[in-house]
Scaffold this active site. Structure first.
Site, PDB file in Angstrom:
ATOM      1  N   TYR A   1      96.980  57.743  17.336  1.00  0.00           N
ATOM      2  CA  TYR A   1      97.476  59.060  17.807  1.00  0.00           C
ATOM      3  C   TYR A   1      98.694  59.095  18.415  1.00  0.00           C
ATOM      4  CZ  TYR A   1      93.210  62.000  17.154  1.00  0.00           C
ATOM      5  OH  TYR A   1      92.140  62.750  16.725  1.00  0.00           O
TER       6      TYR A   1
ATOM      7  N   GLY B   1      95.824  55.332  32.320  1.00  0.00           N
ATOM      8  CA  GLY B   1      95.258  54.382  33.124  1.00  0.00           C
ATOM      9  C   GLY B   1      95.205  52.974  32.354  1.00  0.00           C
ATOM     10  N   GLU B   2      94.982  52.932  31.092  1.00  0.00           N
ATOM     11  CA  GLU B   2      94.580  51.623  30.368  1.00  0.00           C
ATOM     12  C   GLU B   2      95.581  51.064  29.742  1.00  0.00           C
ATOM     13  OE1 GLU B   2      89.681  51.827  29.965  1.00  0.00           O
ATOM     14  OE2 GLU B   2      91.053  52.567  28.607  1.00  0.00           O
TER      15      GLU B   2
ATOM     16  N   GLY C   1      97.930  53.858  19.937  1.00  0.00           N
ATOM     17  CA  GLY C   1      97.492  53.623  18.992  1.00  0.00           C
ATOM     18  C   GLY C   1      97.468  54.519  17.707  1.00  0.00           C
TER      19      GLY C   1
ATOM     20  N   ASP D   1      93.763  56.859  28.244  1.00  0.00           N
ATOM     21  CA  ASP D   1      95.236  56.380  27.784  1.00  0.00           C
ATOM     22  C   ASP D   1      96.292  56.095  28.903  1.00  0.00           C
ATOM     23  OD1 ASP D   1      94.369  56.123  25.273  1.00  0.00           O
ATOM     24  OD2 ASP D   1      95.219  57.942  24.577  1.00  0.00           O
TER      25      ASP D   1
END
Length: 642
Positions: free
Chosen positions: A397, A314-315, A395, A312
């Protein structure tokens, strides 16, 4: 506004002088973009996935004194949306010059993190794809229902058949009854679309077969959950004289603690130069502390789902996904909020309001003793802790991240997971060995949350050593005649090849960060001890794409020599990276870890086996660790509390 909310903030006095570790300003981001434009590196199709402070060497930061000149450099990631090519640049905004520039090779470097523009385009791209529409129609889904679908933009990971130069997003589909419905209640099973966000088209469709779409809604807003409870009376938290902490710009002081508060687009909250005042001495503990990465890895083997695993930070960027925090809901009491400044996709400054929350809270009993030999004379002290936190939504969460500072010298960290579990579809009542059926036909797959904090150690100075400490029973014999004796076994982590370690609750394993050059009054090295709350390391099989990309999750603790370019445990650009970057590279062996500048990387987090009680929205699931002073002080440092 609830009576327990106190909206007046504690005004910062403002920094007397700039500091090399100050958060990025809007002016600096603007100037970096201007310098890159002047160098011919910004065009209409240029986007800025990431703009970060190029943090100075820790010696430079430690040596800085008020009034000293400050040099500020920014690390900028550039993406050409027309071609998919990417580059990195280092810009000196003080001298107004471009210092370095290199193109990224996606086969070895990976891809820059996803931009919001790319994520926002995926839904429309998938919905216009003829193959997707045919697959949806074959499942009995009407055109009208397709328009209400959510085609989620999910990081693609790294599959063996993917071209590394192709900038991919994978998309799973969820349905909604109407625009206000909870889409996670209605997953479309067996269907995944691979989207090339440069070419803006679906390049592959995986369809493993139709599964009934779960029909039951999962609404959780008040109008759908019945009348609210009426037996809760007001709970007021007041500090009539204001809080006990003080903010001088980013410099925060509270009780004997001091540190600098920073925030960046990738990690979110970062704390620098953490120190504790001990009498007339200001003693360092950590040079830098942050949540450096977090993975969410799912355990379903079906080809349409066996790739689902996300990094989460790094992307997607934890900082850019920070919430605007609200009094009475996210934070309670006498609150001070800090805004954060990050760059948007176009490289322009964007202010995230109320990104960081700072407050004090009661933490129960700190210490107490009743003297039974002196007419039961009683001394006790109440515990209060300082909380510095932020919340990010990635997303489905929502994650709350909390740094706690205690009056006894302890530092603790807690990650709280909430939001909505990701879902997939199964035959109603069939269940699955890979998840929990939380509603008819609705599966919440088993998965892991693997948080990784970066702790740049500075225990009473930079020359530190880490020891692994186990508690072990003595063997039977003359030295243990009654069989009751136990002691500690200490292993010095002397070489980088020893840097990756697993927790072991059976021996109470913990890791002691020492400074052998500084001794306490008993002649022992001063230290802080990392006390873990371990869960399973990454459960994906060794050599699998998930295990390669999330290799930091294979150990609970890693110890590395500190280097300025060792910033992120899964590497600089983990998006679509084949794996092996970061910590596996830095722990190959041959570097001494004795009495030197060290970074301790701690991985922790739950292996989540969802419960019925976590649907349709999940109560907080908390996990974390503590750093406890261990011979750092000569006696209880909280004896002077009133």
């Amino acid at each position: 506004m609830s009576s327990c909310c106190h909206p007046r903030p504690t005004p910062p006095t403002g920094p007397a002088h700039p500091h090399p570790l100050d958060p990025l300003s809007a002016e600096e981001i603007t100037e970096a973009r201007r310098i890159l434009e002047k160098a011919g590196m910004v065009h209409d199709t240029t986007r800025f996935p990431l703009v970060l402070l190029d943090e100075p060497e820790r010696h430079t930061a430690a040596a800085h004194r008020p009034g000293d000149p400050v040099v500020r450099r920014l690390r900028v990631t550039l993406l050409d949306t027309a071609t998919g090519t990417a580059a990195e640049a280092v810009v000196d905004v003080t001298a107004q010059v471009l210092l370095a520039h290199r193109e990224l090779d996606p086969a070895t470097d990976g891809q820059p993190q996803l931009t919001f523009e790319e994520q926002g385009a995926v839904d429309a791209i998938v919905k216009t794809d003829p193959g997707w529409r045919t697959a949806m129609a074959a499942r009995g889904i009407t055109d009208e229902a397709m328009e209400l679908a959510i085609c989620a933009p999910l990081a693609a990971g790294c599959t063996p058949d993917a071209r590394p130069d192709r900038r991919l997003v994978r998309s799973l589909t969820w349905l909604r009854c109407d625009a206000s419905d909870n889409p996670w209640a209605h997953p479309v099973g067996g269907l995944v679309a691979d989207v090339d966000v440069t070419e803006r088209r679906v390049v592959r469709l995986v369809d493993t077969g139709a599964v009934p779409v779960p029909a039951e809604c999962g609404r959780y807003a008040p109008e759908f959950t019945g009348p609210a409870r009426t037996d809760l009376r007001p709970l007021e938290i007041t500090q009539p004289e204001g809080p006990s902490f003080r903010l001088d710009g980013p410099l925060l002081t509270w009780q004997n603690w001091s540190f600098r508060v920073d925030f960046n687009a990738r990690e979110g909250l970062v704390l620098h130069r953490i120190a504790h005042r001990d009498g007339d001495r200001e003693r360092s503990v950590l040079h830098r502390a942050s949540l450096a990465e977090m993975a969410v890895a799912y355990g379903e083997p079906d080809p349409s789902r066996n790739w689902v695993a996300f990094l989460d930070a790094g992307e997607y960027g934890l900082g850019t996904n920070a919430n605007a925090l609200r009094l009475g809901c996210d934070c309670l009491g006498e609150i001070r909020y800090l805004d954060a400044v990050v760059a948007d996709d176009l490289g322009m400054p964007q202010t995230l309001p109320n990104a960081v929350c700072i407050h004090e809270e009661d933490h129960g009993l700190l210490w107490k003793h009743t003297d039974i030999f002196a007419d039961e004379a009683v001394e006790s002290r109440r515990s209060r802790r300082l909380v510095v936190s932020f919340i990010a939504t990635v997303g489905n969460y929502d994650y709350g991240f909390y740094w706690y500072f205690h009056q006894d010298g302890t530092i603790a960290f807690e990650a709280k997971s909430t939001g909505i579990v990701q879902t997939s579809a199964v035959e109603p009542g069939a269940g699955s060995p890979f998840g929990t059926e939380v509603a008819p036909g609705l599966l919440a797959p088993y998965h892991q949350h693997l948080f990784c904090v970066r702790l740049d150690a500075a225990v009473d100075g930079p020359a530190n050593t880490v020891e692994e400490v186990d508690v072990v029973p003595l063997p039977d014999g003359p030295g243990n005649p009654n069989g009751n004796a136990f002691t500690t076994r200490t292993t010095v982590l002397a070489d980088s090849a020893q840097g990756g370690r697993l927790a072991d609750p059976a021996v109470g394993r913990r890791w002691r960060i020492t400074n052998p050059a500084v001794r306490n009054r008993m002649g022992q090295p001063v230290a802080y001890t990392l006390v873990p709350q371990p869960g399973p390391p990454v459960l994906a099989r060794p050599g699998s794409p998930v295990a390669r990309r999330m290799a930091y999750g294979t150990k609970h603790v890693w110890v590395t020599r500190h280097r300025p370019d060792r910033r992120h445990p899964a590497g600089e650009h983990p998006n679509q990276h084949p794996g092996g970057a970061g910590l596996p590279e830095w722990t190959a062996g041959g570097e001494s870890l004795r009495e030197t500048e060290l970074t301790v990387w701690h991985t922790f987090g739950p292996t989540h086996l969802p419960r019925l009680e976590e649907w349709p929205v999940m109560p907080v699931d908390a996990t974390g660790f503590a750093l406890k002073p261990t011979g750092f002080f000569d006696r209880n440092p909280a004896l002077d509390l009133p």
